[in-house]
Design a protein around this motif. Structure first.
Motif, PDB file in Angstrom:
ATOM      1  N   ALA A  68       0.845  -1.191   0.000  1.00 55.89           N
ATOM      2  CA  ALA A  68       0.000   0.000   0.000  1.00 55.89           C
ATOM      3  C   ALA A  68       0.885   1.246   0.000  1.00 55.89           C
ATOM      4  CB  ALA A  68      -0.899  -0.003   1.228  1.00 55.89           C
ATOM      5  N   ALA A  69       0.444   2.268  -0.681  1.00 52.04           N
ATOM      6  CA  ALA A  69       1.209   3.514  -0.752  1.00 52.04           C
ATOM      7  C   ALA A  69       1.288   4.138   0.638  1.00 52.04           C
ATOM      8  CB  ALA A  69       0.548   4.473  -1.723  1.00 52.04           C
ATOM      9  N   GLN A  70       2.450   4.662   0.964  1.00 59.26           N
ATOM     10  CA  GLN A  70       2.647   5.280   2.261  1.00 59.26           C
ATOM     11  C   GLN A  70       2.167   6.727   2.210  1.00 59.26           C
ATOM     12  OE1 GLN A  70       5.898   4.309   4.503  1.00 59.26           O
ATOM     13  NE2 GLN A  70       5.592   2.174   4.047  1.00 59.26           N
ATOM     14  N   VAL A  71       1.725   7.231   3.350  1.00 59.76           N
ATOM     15  CA  VAL A  71       1.190   8.588   3.380  1.00 59.76           C
ATOM     16  C   VAL A  71       2.319   9.610   3.342  1.00 59.76           C
ATOM     17  CG1 VAL A  71      -0.543   7.656   4.922  1.00 59.76           C
ATOM     18  CG2 VAL A  71       1.025   9.257   5.803  1.00 59.76           C
ATOM     19  N   THR A  72       2.017  10.738   2.798  1.00 62.59           N
ATOM     20  CA  THR A  72       2.974  11.843   2.756  1.00 62.59           C
ATOM     21  C   THR A  72       2.718  12.761   3.954  1.00 62.59           C
ATOM     22  OG1 THR A  72       1.513  13.242   1.448  1.00 62.59           O
ATOM     23  CG2 THR A  72       3.009  11.768   0.233  1.00 62.59           C
ATOM     24  N   GLU A  73       3.573  13.744   4.118  1.00 59.73           N
ATOM     25  CA  GLU A  73       3.418  14.683   5.229  1.00 59.73           C
ATOM     26  C   GLU A  73       2.119  15.477   5.093  1.00 59.73           C
ATOM     27  OE1 GLU A  73       5.986  18.232   7.358  1.00 59.73           O
ATOM     28  OE2 GLU A  73       7.006  16.713   6.160  1.00 59.73           O
ATOM     29  N   GLU A  74       1.769  15.847   3.869  1.00 58.02           N
ATOM     30  CA  GLU A  74       0.535  16.604   3.652  1.00 58.02           C
ATOM     31  C   GLU A  74      -0.696  15.736   3.963  1.00 58.02           C
ATOM     32  OE1 GLU A  74       2.950  16.378   1.141  1.00 58.02           O
ATOM     33  OE2 GLU A  74       3.872  18.240   1.792  1.00 58.02           O
ATOM     34  N   GLN A  75      -0.646  14.469   3.548  1.00 54.59           N
ATOM     35  CA  GLN A  75      -1.759  13.563   3.839  1.00 54.59           C
ATOM     36  C   GLN A  75      -1.891  13.324   5.338  1.00 54.59           C
ATOM     37  OE1 GLN A  75      -0.403  10.343   1.362  1.00 54.59           O
ATOM     38  NE2 GLN A  75      -1.866  10.834  -0.264  1.00 54.59           N
ATOM     39  N   ALA A  76      -0.762  13.214   6.029  1.00 54.47           N
ATOM     40  CA  ALA A  76      -0.790  13.036   7.482  1.00 54.47           C
ATOM     41  C   ALA A  76      -1.395  14.250   8.166  1.00 54.47           C
ATOM     42  CB  ALA A  76       0.622  12.776   8.001  1.00 54.47           C
ATOM     43  N   LYS A  77      -1.038  15.431   7.695  1.00 51.66           N
ATOM     44  CA  LYS A  77      -1.590  16.668   8.254  1.00 51.66           C
ATOM     45  C   LYS A  77      -3.101  16.725   8.045  1.00 51.66           C
ATOM     46  CE  LYS A  77      -0.969  21.673   8.041  1.00 51.66           C
ATOM     47  NZ  LYS A  77      -0.185  22.761   7.450  1.00 51.66           N
ATOM     48  N   ALA A  78      -3.545  16.368   6.842  1.00 55.47           N
ATOM     49  CA  ALA A  78      -4.982  16.385   6.540  1.00 55.47           C
ATOM     50  C   ALA A  78      -5.725  15.345   7.385  1.00 55.47           C
ATOM     51  CB  ALA A  78      -5.204  16.128   5.056  1.00 55.47           C
ATOM     52  N   LYS A  95       2.347  21.451  14.399  1.00 57.13           N
ATOM     53  CA  LYS A  95       3.588  20.925  13.813  1.00 57.13           C
ATOM     54  C   LYS A  95       3.363  19.515  13.324  1.00 57.13           C
ATOM     55  CE  LYS A  95       6.456  23.058  17.350  1.00 57.13           C
ATOM     56  NZ  LYS A  95       7.337  22.753  18.470  1.00 57.13           N
ATOM     57  N   VAL A  96       4.055  19.152  12.251  1.00 58.93           N
ATOM     58  CA  VAL A  96       4.072  17.773  11.747  1.00 58.93           C
ATOM     59  C   VAL A  96       5.536  17.336  11.734  1.00 58.93           C
ATOM     60  CG1 VAL A  96       3.505  16.239   9.838  1.00 58.93           C
ATOM     61  CG2 VAL A  96       2.041  18.195  10.320  1.00 58.93           C
ATOM     62  N   LEU A  97       5.848  16.323  12.537  1.00 60.50           N
ATOM     63  CA  LEU A  97       7.222  15.857  12.676  1.00 60.50           C
ATOM     64  C   LEU A  97       7.337  14.413  12.182  1.00 60.50           C
ATOM     65  CD1 LEU A  97       7.633  17.192  16.314  1.00 60.50           C
ATOM     66  CD2 LEU A  97       8.432  18.288  14.232  1.00 60.50           C
ATOM     67  N   PRO A  98       8.096  14.176  11.121  1.00 59.40           N
ATOM     68  CA  PRO A  98       8.252  12.804  10.625  1.00 59.40           C
ATOM     69  C   PRO A  98       9.242  12.021  11.492  1.00 59.40           C
ATOM     70  CG  PRO A  98       9.482  14.312   9.245  1.00 59.40           C
ATOM     71  CD  PRO A  98       8.765  15.146  10.261  1.00 59.40           C
ATOM     72  N   PHE A  99       9.004  10.713  11.608  1.00 57.12           N
ATOM     73  CA  PHE A  99       9.966   9.828  12.259  1.00 57.12           C
ATOM     74  C   PHE A  99       9.838   8.445  11.651  1.00 57.12           C
ATOM     75  CE2 PHE A  99       6.167   9.478  14.859  1.00 57.12           C
ATOM     76  CZ  PHE A  99       6.101   8.145  15.219  1.00 57.12           C
ATOM     77  N   ALA A 100      10.849   7.624  11.844  1.00 56.00           N
ATOM     78  CA  ALA A 100      10.881   6.292  11.245  1.00 56.00           C
ATOM     79  C   ALA A 100      10.149   5.299  12.138  1.00 56.00           C
ATOM     80  CB  ALA A 100      12.324   5.833  11.048  1.00 56.00           C
ATOM     81  N   GLY A 101       9.168   4.624  11.556  1.00 50.04           N
ATOM     82  CA  GLY A 101       8.455   3.568  12.251  1.00 50.04           C
ATOM     83  C   GLY A 101       8.909   2.221  11.722  1.00 50.04           C
ATOM     84  N   GLY A 104       7.677   2.007   7.948  1.00 51.03           N
ATOM     85  CA  GLY A 104       7.842   3.155   7.073  1.00 51.03           C
ATOM     86  C   GLY A 104       7.756   4.448   7.847  1.00 51.03           C
ATOM     87  N   ALA A 105       7.660   5.539   7.111  1.00 51.80           N
ATOM     88  CA  ALA A 105       7.619   6.861   7.724  1.00 51.80           C
ATOM     89  C   ALA A 105       6.308   7.068   8.470  1.00 51.80           C
ATOM     90  CB  ALA A 105       7.782   7.932   6.658  1.00 51.80           C
ATOM     91  N   MET A 106       6.418   7.532   9.696  1.00 55.65           N
ATOM     92  CA  MET A 106       5.263   7.884  10.506  1.00 55.65           C
ATOM     93  C   MET A 106       5.364   9.365  10.834  1.00 55.65           C
ATOM     94  SD  MET A 106       4.964   4.579  13.010  1.00 55.65           S
ATOM     95  CE  MET A 106       3.504   5.206  13.814  1.00 55.65           C
ATOM     96  N   TYR A 107       4.290   9.918  11.360  1.00 54.86           N
ATOM     97  CA  TYR A 107       4.277  11.352  11.656  1.00 54.86           C
ATOM     98  C   TYR A 107       3.696  11.588  13.038  1.00 54.86           C
ATOM     99  CZ  TYR A 107       5.145  11.631   6.709  1.00 54.86           C
ATOM    100  OH  TYR A 107       5.704  11.463   5.474  1.00 54.86           O
ATOM    101  N   LEU A 121      -0.813  13.571  18.260  1.00 50.41           N
ATOM    102  CA  LEU A 121      -1.377  12.455  17.519  1.00 50.41           C
ATOM    103  C   LEU A 121      -0.266  11.781  16.730  1.00 50.41           C
ATOM    104  CD1 LEU A 121      -4.503  14.240  15.988  1.00 50.41           C
ATOM    105  CD2 LEU A 121      -4.406  12.902  18.091  1.00 50.41           C
ATOM    106  N   HIS A 122      -0.423  10.485  16.496  1.00 48.55           N
ATOM    107  CA  HIS A 122       0.490   9.758  15.616  1.00 48.55           C
ATOM    108  C   HIS A 122      -0.284   9.309  14.383  1.00 48.55           C
ATOM    109  CE1 HIS A 122       3.826   8.494  18.636  1.00 48.55           C
ATOM    110  NE2 HIS A 122       3.818   9.782  18.389  1.00 48.55           N
ATOM    111  N   VAL A 123       0.347   9.427  13.225  1.00 43.24           N
ATOM    112  CA  VAL A 123      -0.222   8.956  11.971  1.00 43.24           C
ATOM    113  C   VAL A 123       0.711   7.875  11.453  1.00 43.24           C
ATOM    114  CG1 VAL A 123      -0.960   9.590   9.648  1.00 43.24           C
ATOM    115  CG2 VAL A 123      -1.163  11.247  11.503  1.00 43.24           C
ATOM    116  N   ASN A 124       0.177   6.653  11.281  1.00 41.86           N
ATOM    117  CA  ASN A 124       1.027   5.546  10.841  1.00 41.86           C
ATOM    118  C   ASN A 124       1.219   5.594   9.326  1.00 41.86           C
ATOM    119  OD1 ASN A 124      -1.204   4.338   9.626  1.00 41.86           O
ATOM    120  ND2 ASN A 124      -1.416   2.730  11.155  1.00 41.86           N
TER     121      ASN A 124
END
Length: 140
Positions: A68-78, A95-101, A104-107, A121-124
């Protein structure tokens, strides 16, 4: 008498160790036999038994479906703002802060409330939003 107690202690320790091993493995029959068949057959996830279950990195393309496609920072914010609109009235993304899960990338999204409150909040990688601290309900 001392010899009997020493032997009894050795047997007790052996039984305790065996019980711990069986508890970690899942009990008798885990590695084969009738107990394994009751768990759904001989091949579990990652044992190269069929499509989507290739067990080693070199076999990753064999039988695998497209990830499955991973979410981008903009999608995580939305996604976080949509969650806040539903569950945290008046909160906006600060703030939106990316980190490695693991997958894949989580926010981590920091939300600012109308009275200066801060919620995290965390966005997987798949876009699911969860309050920081787990899925359990928190007061306040």
């Amino acid at each position: 008498m001392k010899r009997i107690l020493t032997v009894a202690l050795g047997v007790t320790m052996s039984l305790a160790l065996a019980g711990t091993v069986f508890a970690q493995m899942g009990g008798p029959g885990y590695m084969g036999g009738q107990g394994m068949m009751m768990r759904g057959g001989w091949a579990g996830p990652g044992m190269m038994a069929g499509p989507g279950q290739a067990g080693c990195p070199g076999m990753a393309a064999v039988g695998q479906q497209q990830a499955a496609a991973q979410v981008t920072e903009e999608q995580a914010k939305a996604a976080a703002q949509q969650y806040a609109d539903q569950y945290l009235k008046g909160f906006k993304v600060d703030k939106v802060l990316p980190f490695a899960g693991r997958r894949g990338a989580m926010y981590q999204v920091e939300m600012q409330g109308p009275d200066g409150q801060v919620r995290t909040l965390h966005v997987n990688p798949w876009g699911n939003v969860m309050p920081f601290g787990g899925p359990s309900r928190r007061a306040g």
